[in-house]
Design a protein around this motif. Structure first.
Motif, PDB file in Angstrom:
ATOM      1  N   ARG A 239      -8.800   4.177  -4.226  1.00  0.00           N
ATOM      2  CA  ARG A 239      -7.786   4.467  -5.242  1.00  0.00           C
ATOM      3  C   ARG A 239      -6.978   5.710  -4.843  1.00  0.00           C
ATOM      4  N   GLN A 240      -7.678   6.744  -4.378  1.00  0.00           N
ATOM      5  CA  GLN A 240      -6.985   7.968  -3.969  1.00  0.00           C
ATOM      6  C   GLN A 240      -6.083   7.712  -2.766  1.00  0.00           C
ATOM      7  N   LEU A 241      -6.591   6.983  -1.781  1.00  0.00           N
ATOM      8  CA  LEU A 241      -5.760   6.670  -0.621  1.00  0.00           C
ATOM      9  C   LEU A 241      -4.549   5.838  -1.034  1.00  0.00           C
ATOM     10  N   SER A 242      -4.757   4.906  -1.945  1.00  0.00           N
ATOM     11  CA  SER A 242      -3.656   4.063  -2.404  1.00  0.00           C
ATOM     12  C   SER A 242      -2.564   4.891  -3.061  1.00  0.00           C
ATOM     13  N   GLN A 243      -2.952   5.940  -3.756  1.00  0.00           N
ATOM     14  CA  GLN A 243      -1.988   6.777  -4.466  1.00  0.00           C
ATOM     15  C   GLN A 243      -1.262   7.753  -3.548  1.00  0.00           C
ATOM     16  N   GLN A 244      -1.883   8.108  -2.408  1.00  0.00           N
ATOM     17  CA  GLN A 244      -1.333   9.205  -1.615  1.00  0.00           C
ATOM     18  C   GLN A 244      -0.956   8.849  -0.177  1.00  0.00           C
ATOM     19  N   ALA A 245      -1.571   7.839   0.412  1.00  0.00           N
ATOM     20  CA  ALA A 245      -1.329   7.550   1.833  1.00  0.00           C
ATOM     21  C   ALA A 245       0.018   6.873   2.042  1.00  0.00           C
ATOM     22  N   ARG A 246       0.736   7.324   3.053  1.00  0.00           N
ATOM     23  CA  ARG A 246       2.038   6.742   3.374  1.00  0.00           C
ATOM     24  C   ARG A 246       1.906   5.483   4.225  1.00  0.00           C
ATOM     25  N   VAL A 247       0.752   5.298   4.859  1.00  0.00           N
ATOM     26  CA  VAL A 247       0.560   4.204   5.812  1.00  0.00           C
ATOM     27  C   VAL A 247      -0.290   3.105   5.179  1.00  0.00           C
ATOM     28  N   PRO A 248      -0.316   1.901   5.782  1.00  0.00           N
ATOM     29  CA  PRO A 248      -1.153   0.823   5.251  1.00  0.00           C
ATOM     30  C   PRO A 248      -2.628   1.211   5.203  1.00  0.00           C
ATOM     31  N   LEU A 249      -3.376   0.480   4.365  1.00  0.00           N
ATOM     32  CA  LEU A 249      -4.781   0.796   4.123  1.00  0.00           C
ATOM     33  C   LEU A 249      -5.695  -0.294   4.674  1.00  0.00           C
ATOM     34  N   SER A 250      -6.900   0.131   5.071  1.00  0.00           N
ATOM     35  CA  SER A 250      -7.916  -0.811   5.541  1.00  0.00           C
ATOM     36  C   SER A 250      -9.240  -0.513   4.862  1.00  0.00           C
TER      37      SER A 250
END
Length: 405
Positions: A239-250
């Motif tokens: 959830r935190q990465l989804s809110q803050q990361a500019r790049v795609p998620l894995s």
């Protein structure tokens, strides 16, 4: 760094869910391999790339037949720390390239113009943590570069820096990968996959936000989580990465938290449970690259591929927090309750007390000066050791290491 070339993998991630494979290590264990299969190097999975390529190919084929879009090379331990334990550190490039060629060969068997299959070059952490002084940063960086040169020669589509436990080791891997690409004149995406323990941090205490702040500026193309836990324990971190990361998620979780059975570790999460959890991550957090880690099998990947076949990652509107990172946590530049306070007393050119302590080798006194500033409210410390006649690199290595931990 060579210019970024078109990446079919990144193109795919921009439009659909890409399914990676499952576990390699537990799949190899299921083959009941002999000591001869390991050329006398028991437990060195990477040697199987040359002694039992048929077994490695078979595992790759199983995952691709189950519906995987991407397979990882059998090179997780093809690094300085692991191979040096077997006295074969001089074979890093050879075993990396052979592992990549095996995966490339099998991926190309399954690829079609409508559905390409991708090879992810697995770069594991090894057993040496530079933050704890197990090995010099430069030694690890250069060995990771050698591994990635082999992976590139074998034809990987991306470099997967995975299961990272020490943020400094992660940086060494990523920088080594970029150096290898520069040497090869070929740029492929870098995927950074950190491991968060049940404590909620990486092994050495790094929070997810700190890892993101430290790694995203290094030019990673995808960031995510793998290993250590099942999907349930990863939800809030994603959830935190989804809110803050500019790049795609894995995300590539284990098949649940391991339980001790009569024959060793058992992973309790079945294929349906994994598929349900990861398809939920696609819908809720916009995760684009999904797969499995320890304990996941062909059947896990088959059901996962079916579950996400008609899904697209949820569009994200990330709100990055500009800031800096320590070993443990991120500090945003914007402070709600105050201005951003930078402690200046750890500057040899601005603080007589700090300079004299450094010149006299009273490192504990230098640390106390730093601690006093943080107690007084400093968010950041300005560490400057430059002084005429001193070995600045040695002073910085000594003091930065002490202040970081």
């Amino acid at each position: 760094m060579p210019e970024r070339t078109p990446s079919p993998l990144l193109d795919a991630l921009s439009s659909r869910v890409v399914v990676a494979d499952g576990a390699m290590g537990t799949a190899l264990q299921a083959h009941d391999l002999s000591l001869d299969d390991f050329a006398g190097l028991e437990g060195c999975n990477e040697i199987l790339n040359v002694t039992r390529p048929d077994v490695v190919r078979g595992i790759h084929r199983g995952y691709l037949a189950a519906g995987a879009d991407a397979i990882e090379t059998n090179t997780f331990g093809a690094n300085f720390a692991n191979l040096a334990e077997y006295d074969i550190a001089d074979r890093i490039h050879e075993l990396s390239e052979s592992g990549a060629r095996l995966a490339r060969e099998v991926a190309d068997e399954f690829a079609t113009p409508e559905r390409p299959r991708f090879v992810l070059g697995s770069v594991g952490p090894g057993t040496k943590l530079p933050t704890l002084g197990h090995a010099p940063f430069a030694t690890l960086r250069d060995a990771y570069a050698e591994e990635v040169r082999g992976l590139l020669a074998g034809g990987v589509d991306a470099v997967l820096v995975e299961t990272t436990q020490d943020i400094l080791q992660t940086k060494a891997s990523i920088i080594g990968a970029h150096r290898a690409m520069t040497a090869a004149g070929r740029r492929v995406p870098v995927i950074a996959s950190i491991t968060v323990e049940t404590t909620g941090t990486m092994l050495l205490g790094t929070e997810v936000g700190a890892a993101l702040a430290a790694l995203e500026p290094l030019g990673v193309d995808v960031i995510g989580l793998n290993c250590a836990t099942g999907p349930a324990e990863m939800s809030e971190h994603l959830r935190q990465l989804s809110q803050q990361a500019r790049v795609p998620l894995s995300v590539m979780p284990n098949a649940g938290l391991p339980e001790l059975g009569p024959n060793g570790a058992v992973y309790p999460l079945g294929p349906e449970g994994l598929a349900d959890a990861l398809s939920g991550f696609v819908r809720e957090f916009g995760v684009g690259l999904v797969g499995g880690c320890c304990g996941t099998t062909d059947e896990h990947i088959r059901q996962l591929a079916e579950a996400v076949a008609d899904l697209r990652p949820k569009p994200r509107d990330p709100r990055p927090e500009p800031g800096v990172s320590s070993l443990y946590q991120a500090v945003p530049f914007a402070q709600d309750a105050s201005v951003l306070v930078i402690g200046e007393r750890t500057n040899a050119n601005g603080s007589k007390a700090f300079r004299e302590a450094m010149l006299e080798g009273r490192i504990d006194d230098c640390v106390e000066i730093a601690k006093a500033q943080t107690r007084d409210g400093a968010h950041l410390l300005d560490l400057c050791v430059d002084y005429v006649g001193r070995d600045g690199a040695a002073d910085m290595a000594e003091l930065a290491t002490r202040l970081a931990t």
